[in-house]
Design an enzyme around this catalytic site. Sequence first.
Site, PDB file in Angstrom:
ATOM      1  N   GLY A  21      41.981  41.126  43.079  1.00  0.00           N
ATOM      2  CA  GLY A  21      43.079  40.543  42.332  1.00  0.00           C
ATOM      3  C   GLY A  21      42.718  39.849  41.036  1.00  0.00           C
ATOM      4  CG  ASN A  23      43.109  43.921  36.367  1.00  0.00           C
ATOM      5  OD1 ASN A  23      43.182  43.813  35.158  1.00  0.00           O
ATOM      6  ND2 ASN A  23      42.207  44.677  36.963  1.00  0.00           N
ATOM      7  CG  HIS A 113      42.357  54.708  34.926  1.00  0.00           C
ATOM      8  ND1 HIS A 113      42.155  55.029  36.258  1.00  0.00           N
ATOM      9  CD2 HIS A 113      41.426  55.385  34.221  1.00  0.00           C
ATOM     10  CE1 HIS A 113      41.133  55.879  36.337  1.00  0.00           C
ATOM     11  NE2 HIS A 113      40.683  56.109  35.123  1.00  0.00           N
ATOM     12  CG  ASP A 154      44.622  57.487  37.066  1.00  0.00           C
ATOM     13  OD1 ASP A 154      43.596  57.872  37.647  1.00  0.00           O
ATOM     14  OD2 ASP A 154      45.205  56.410  37.294  1.00  0.00           O
TER      15      ASP A 154
HETATM   16  C1  GRF Z   1      38.948  47.158  39.213  1.00  0.00           C
HETATM   17  O1  GRF Z   1      37.885  48.009  39.605  1.00  0.00           O
HETATM   18  C2  GRF Z   1      39.604  47.703  38.014  1.00  0.00           C
HETATM   19  O2  GRF Z   1      38.717  48.414  37.165  1.00  0.00           O
HETATM   20  C3  GRF Z   1      40.614  48.652  38.569  1.00  0.00           C
HETATM   21  O3  GRF Z   1      40.870  48.287  39.905  1.00  0.00           O
HETATM   22  C4  GRF Z   1      40.034  47.193  40.240  1.00  0.00           C
HETATM   23  C5  GRF Z   1      40.903  45.976  40.218  1.00  0.00           C
HETATM   24  O4  GRF Z   1      40.126  44.884  40.388  1.00  0.00           O
HETATM   25  N1  GRF Z   1      41.843  48.610  37.813  1.00  0.00           N
HETATM   26  P1  GRF Z   1      40.908  43.519  40.733  1.00  0.00           P
HETATM   27  O5  GRF Z   1      41.421  43.656  42.149  1.00  0.00           O
HETATM   28  O6  GRF Z   1      42.024  43.371  39.758  1.00  0.00           O
HETATM   29  O7  GRF Z   1      39.867  42.452  40.581  1.00  0.00           O
END
Ligand code: GRF
Length: 221
Positions: A21, A23, A113, A154
């Site tokens: 999480g 992101n 992505h 994607d």
């Molecule tokens: C990461 O590997 C990112 O590159 C991809 O999915 C994963 C998300 O990581 N979008 P997080 O759960 O947001 O830390």
Amino acid sequence: MSHDITERPVSRIAVLASGGGSNLQSLLDHLAGPARDAAAVVWVGSNRAEAGALSRAQSAGIATGVVHDPTDGEALVAQLAAVNADMVVLAGYLKLVPLAVVRAFHGRMLNVHPSLLPAFGGPGMYGHRVHEAVLAHGARVSGVTVHFVDEAFDRGAIAAQWPVRVFADDTADAIAARVLRAEHQLLPRAVEALARGQLWLAADGRAAGDVALPDLPSITV
Ligand code: GRF
């Protein structure tokens, strides 16, 4: 739908995530600051009950849920309706989004992505596999893509991208870490732009408008 940003209510965002999480966290931090008048995360779901993303949401006082059957589009549509979500963000969600959800959120669902699509994307290309492929192909630039979601992995219209240098002595881990930092910068700004009507999916199937990126640093380390 109006693109006039003066008419738009605060967007209600549902986030789907499978992992730690980070992101999601970068999105929450952004929406607590400069974009607080544009959108708010109202629900976070995961296909994994133990996902760190759910803990982060709970710590932020946000409702959460486990998506027990990620293929059950009707159930997910009902859940999203129950929280009155008007936008969905896939923040590291590893399951294919059912067609019923893709249709219900046409032009209102974004995915992040960790490569410059269309390169290094598609079924099976997620997480570390992406960066291993970048390394194996000797690419000198990678990056992050935020795109609208359609029924295939994607493949939806590209909404925003940001480049990341790849160095000769890089490992896949080094690339992953550098790209992840770019993800944390790009995803929140793309979500804000969609919420503010500054970015939208046009009738020709391509993204229109723009994502304000003036303050993004070049990610080189
Ligand atoms: C990461 O590997 C990112 O590159 C991809 O999915 C994963 C998300 O990581 N979008 P997080 O759960 O947001 O830390």
